[in-house]
Design a protein around this motif. Structure first.
Motif, mmCIF file in Angstrom:
data_model
loop_
_atom_site.group_PDB
_atom_site.id
_atom_site.type_symbol
_atom_site.label_atom_id
_atom_site.label_comp_id
_atom_site.label_asym_id
_atom_site.label_seq_id
_atom_site.Cartn_x
_atom_site.Cartn_y
_atom_site.Cartn_z
ATOM 1 N N ARG A 55 5.082 -16.476 14.222
ATOM 2 C CA ARG A 55 5.752 -17.600 14.882
ATOM 3 C C ARG A 55 6.831 -17.152 15.866
ATOM 4 O O ARG A 55 6.967 -17.711 16.954
ATOM 5 N N GLU A 56 7.609 -16.116 15.507
ATOM 6 C CA GLU A 56 8.739 -15.733 16.349
ATOM 7 C C GLU A 56 8.311 -15.263 17.738
ATOM 8 O O GLU A 56 9.068 -15.369 18.695
ATOM 9 N N LEU A 57 7.090 -14.735 17.856
ATOM 10 C CA LEU A 57 6.592 -14.323 19.167
ATOM 11 C C LEU A 57 5.804 -15.430 19.851
ATOM 12 O O LEU A 57 5.979 -15.693 21.033
ATOM 13 N N VAL A 58 4.929 -16.096 19.104
ATOM 14 C CA VAL A 58 4.046 -17.095 19.719
ATOM 15 C C VAL A 58 4.840 -18.281 20.252
ATOM 16 O O VAL A 58 4.585 -18.777 21.353
ATOM 17 N N ILE A 59 5.834 -18.747 19.498
ATOM 18 C CA ILE A 59 6.600 -19.922 19.915
ATOM 19 C C ILE A 59 7.329 -19.653 21.229
ATOM 20 O O ILE A 59 7.556 -20.548 22.025
ATOM 21 N N GLY A 60 7.655 -18.399 21.486
ATOM 22 C CA GLY A 60 8.348 -18.065 22.730
ATOM 23 C C GLY A 60 7.546 -18.319 23.979
ATOM 24 O O GLY A 60 8.081 -18.309 25.085
ATOM 25 N N PHE A 61 6.265 -18.604 23.832
ATOM 26 C CA PHE A 61 5.411 -18.826 24.993
ATOM 27 C C PHE A 61 4.997 -20.291 25.117
ATOM 28 O O PHE A 61 3.933 -20.610 25.602
ATOM 29 N N ASN A 63 5.955 -22.327 27.155
ATOM 30 C CA ASN A 63 5.819 -22.705 28.558
ATOM 31 C C ASN A 63 4.857 -21.787 29.309
ATOM 32 O O ASN A 63 4.892 -21.702 30.526
ATOM 33 N N ALA A 64 4.007 -21.092 28.559
ATOM 34 C CA ALA A 64 3.096 -20.137 29.200
ATOM 35 C C ALA A 64 2.009 -20.822 30.006
ATOM 36 O O ALA A 64 1.357 -20.197 30.826
ATOM 37 N N GLY A 65 1.753 -22.089 29.761
ATOM 38 C CA GLY A 65 0.760 -22.803 30.545
ATOM 39 C C GLY A 65 -0.653 -22.409 30.201
ATOM 40 O O GLY A 65 -1.531 -22.376 31.068
ATOM 41 N N GLY A 66 -0.923 -22.076 28.977
ATOM 42 C CA GLY A 66 -2.288 -21.718 28.573
ATOM 43 C C GLY A 66 -2.414 -20.246 28.285
ATOM 44 O O GLY A 66 -2.958 -19.479 29.059
ATOM 45 N N ALA A 67 -1.814 -19.807 27.172
ATOM 46 C CA ALA A 67 -1.756 -18.375 26.875
ATOM 47 C C ALA A 67 -3.082 -17.820 26.386
ATOM 48 O O ALA A 67 -3.382 -16.659 26.596
ATOM 49 N N ALA A 68 -3.869 -18.622 25.703
ATOM 50 C CA ALA A 68 -5.097 -18.090 25.129
ATOM 51 C C ALA A 68 -6.097 -19.208 24.913
ATOM 52 O O ALA A 68 -5.746 -20.385 24.856
ATOM 53 N N GLY A 69 -7.369 -18.836 24.783
ATOM 54 C CA GLY A 69 -8.388 -19.818 24.509
ATOM 55 C C GLY A 69 -8.194 -20.436 23.138
ATOM 56 O O GLY A 69 -8.427 -21.617 22.936
ATOM 57 N N LYS A 70 -7.738 -19.642 22.184
ATOM 58 C CA LYS A 70 -7.483 -20.126 20.837
ATOM 59 C C LYS A 70 -6.359 -19.291 20.234
ATOM 60 O O LYS A 70 -6.207 -18.111 20.567
ATOM 61 N N GLY A 88 3.633 -27.542 24.861
ATOM 62 C CA GLY A 88 2.633 -26.669 25.470
ATOM 63 C C GLY A 88 2.818 -25.207 25.168
ATOM 64 O O GLY A 88 2.679 -24.359 26.036
ATOM 65 N N ALA A 89 3.179 -24.874 23.939
ATOM 66 C CA ALA A 89 3.365 -23.462 23.593
ATOM 67 C C ALA A 89 2.082 -22.689 23.742
ATOM 68 O O ALA A 89 2.083 -21.554 24.188
ATOM 69 N N VAL A 90 0.979 -23.264 23.326
ATOM 70 C CA VAL A 90 -0.310 -22.624 23.481
ATOM 71 C C VAL A 90 -1.291 -23.677 23.940
ATOM 72 O O VAL A 90 -1.084 -24.873 23.739
ATOM 73 N N SER A 91 -2.378 -23.263 24.576
ATOM 74 C CA SER A 91 -3.372 -24.215 25.012
ATOM 75 C C SER A 91 -4.492 -24.279 23.985
ATOM 76 O O SER A 91 -4.718 -23.346 23.232
ATOM 77 N N GLY A 92 -5.207 -25.359 23.984
ATOM 78 C CA GLY A 92 -6.299 -25.481 23.045
ATOM 79 C C GLY A 92 -5.786 -25.732 21.637
ATOM 80 O O GLY A 92 -4.683 -26.215 21.432
ATOM 81 N N GLU A 93 -6.586 -25.441 20.608
ATOM 82 C CA GLU A 93 -6.206 -25.679 19.232
ATOM 83 C C GLU A 93 -5.655 -24.400 18.609
ATOM 84 O O GLU A 93 -5.857 -23.308 19.118
ATOM 85 N N TRP A 94 -4.945 -24.575 17.513
ATOM 86 C CA TRP A 94 -4.456 -23.416 16.778
ATOM 87 C C TRP A 94 -4.593 -23.661 15.290
ATOM 88 O O TRP A 94 -4.671 -24.792 14.837
ATOM 89 N N GLU A 95 -4.634 -22.584 14.544
ATOM 90 C CA GLU A 95 -4.708 -22.640 13.088
ATOM 91 C C GLU A 95 -3.612 -21.750 12.531
ATOM 92 O O GLU A 95 -3.141 -20.828 13.202
ATOM 93 N N THR A 96 -3.200 -22.015 11.314
ATOM 94 C CA THR A 96 -2.261 -21.127 10.640
ATOM 95 C C THR A 96 -2.970 -20.410 9.509
ATOM 96 O O THR A 96 -3.839 -20.976 8.843
ATOM 97 N N MET A 97 -2.613 -19.135 9.315
ATOM 98 C CA MET A 97 -3.178 -18.333 8.233
ATOM 99 C C MET A 97 -2.062 -17.546 7.575
ATOM 100 O O MET A 97 -1.031 -17.261 8.206
ATOM 101 N N ALA A 98 -2.275 -17.166 6.340
ATOM 102 C CA ALA A 98 -1.269 -16.401 5.603
ATOM 103 C C ALA A 98 -1.078 -15.026 6.225
ATOM 104 O O ALA A 98 -2.038 -14.312 6.508
#
Length: 396
Positions: A55-61, A63-70, A88-98
């Motif tokens: 989370r600490e790295l991904v949330i920082g993006f 405003n990236a405007g579409g960082a990854a397909g998933k 708009g932290a990430v584009s598309g869908e995301w999942e959480t995993m342990a």
């Protein structure tokens, strides 16, 4: 299925272990790994198929405007899908995993999430970085090994090639099989079809560096007999094997034809200098000579000040810099206690030096993964920006 996968976590050991596991289990995936936001930002500009991060790295993006397909978020908490990702932290869908679970279980989850994920075209190739100097005593091997270690920690597949006539890396690697290099070169020149098999058999792995290498010859004759054509064949062979993301080459200082061919065939030559009038003059003379002889075919080159006691081109620089291309922004510090070092592995354990090498790598784009199959122009563009910035600071 081929996927471009980016791992992002601040835990260095965790991300390196996960990257190595994914590459072993999914050899068709292009996996790169990052532990800091600045390097990650540049990689996300290439729009990877899958971003897996904490989370600490991904949330920082956001405003990236579409960082990854998933995106898969690794968390120590229960599923909080969507929380903290507004804007708009990430584009598309995301999942959480342990975050902490057996790696096979994590891979199973990743596979299920990417089963229908389209792959993007590969656009790169193994990046060849040569650490060079026109005079001895500048710390080439120390810098090269720290680059190798850093790239390995970032999850890249690295091959370290020492071409010094008098090689002392056996103090770190062990004696090994001193005829390995001779057998490899024989296979390269006489068994074109069987070279890759010989290479796989002769290479060894160094776990501390997280890199492969070939044992050095016991006597200097093999290296002294190197020819420019042979160097080109060797680099092409390792690169075409598809086993590595980065090849770090550590030659001795010299002005021979094979040294020039080595720099020409490299995607980046890190030319080390120290704040010494004679060393700087030698670098100036050899660089201008090779530029005249090789013309535009001379590869990208970045001059780096090593053993620095102050700031580049500032109070700590005692001598005037004569070349039209300037020094890089990052200087590598002088470590006084290395004069009495009794264990070679300690050159990998100094935090200040390792940090400076990491900043240099990021500044020059050395550990940016570029995949397989790129032509020479594409590979060299990876470091073009960093080299151009250095040239813009020339003080000639």
């Amino acid at each position: 299925m081929e996927l471009r996968v980016v791992l992002a976590a601040t835990q260095r050991e965790y991300v390196a272990k996960l990257a190595e596991f994914l590459r072993e289990e999914e050899p068709g995936w292009e996996v790169s790994a990052y532990t800091n936001a600045s390097a990650l930002r540049m990689e996300l500009e290439r729009k990877p198929d899958l971003l897996i991060g904490t989370r600490e790295l991904v949330i920082g993006f956001r405003n990236a405007g579409g960082a990854a397909g998933k995106t898969i978020v690794l968390t120590e908490e229960r599923d909080v899908r969507g929380e903290g990702f507004e804007g708009g932290a990430v584009s598309g869908e995301w999942e959480t995993m342990a975050l902490y679970q057996p790696l096979p279980s994590l891979l199973s989850g990743i596979r299920s999430e990417t089963a229908s994920q389209p792959s993007s075209a590969r656009s790169g190739g193994a990046q060849v970085v040569t650490v060079f100097s026109s005079s001895g005593g500048t710390g080439k091997t120390t810098v090269a090994l720290n680059i190798v270690r850093h790239a390995g920690e970032m999850g890249l597949r690295v091959f370290y090639l020492n071409l010094e006539a008098l090689n002392a890396t056996s103090l770190l690697f062990g004696r090994g099989e001193p005829d390995s290099f001779s057998r490899l070169m024989y296979a390269l020149q006489s068994e074109a079809q069987g070279w890759e098999e010989a290479f796989r058999r002769l290479k060894r792995h160094q776990p501390q560096l997280r890199a492969d290498y070939v044992d050095a010859p016991e006597h200097p004759g093999e290296r002294l007999a190197l020819q420019a054509e042979t160097i080109g064949l060797l680099i092409d062979g390792v690169r075409r094997s598809g086993m590595y993301d980065a090849i770090v080459i550590d030659p001795d200082s010299g002005a021979g034809d094979w040294h020039r061919e080595l720099l020409r065939a490299s995607d980046l030559a890190i030319w080390l200098v120290v704040d010494d009038a004679q060393a700087i003059l030698k670098a100036d003379k050899l660089y201008r000579y090779w530029q005249g002889a090789a013309g535009s075919d001379f590869g990208p080159c970045a001059f780096v000040l090593n053993k620095a006691t102050g700031t580049v081109a500032g109070p700590g620089m005692q001598n005037r810099w004569p070349l039209p291309c300037g020094l890089t922004e990052v200087a590598l510090p002088y470590i006084p206690h290395w004069k009495a070092i009794d264990q070679p592995a300690r050159v990998l354990a100094d935090a200040a030096f390792a940090g400076a090498v990491e900043r240099m790598c990021e500044n020059l784009g050395i550990v940016r993964h570029s995949g397989k199959g790129a032509n020479e122009k594409t590979r060299r563009e990876v470091v073009h920006g960093g080299v151009q910035r250095a040239r813009a600071r020339g003080t000639g």
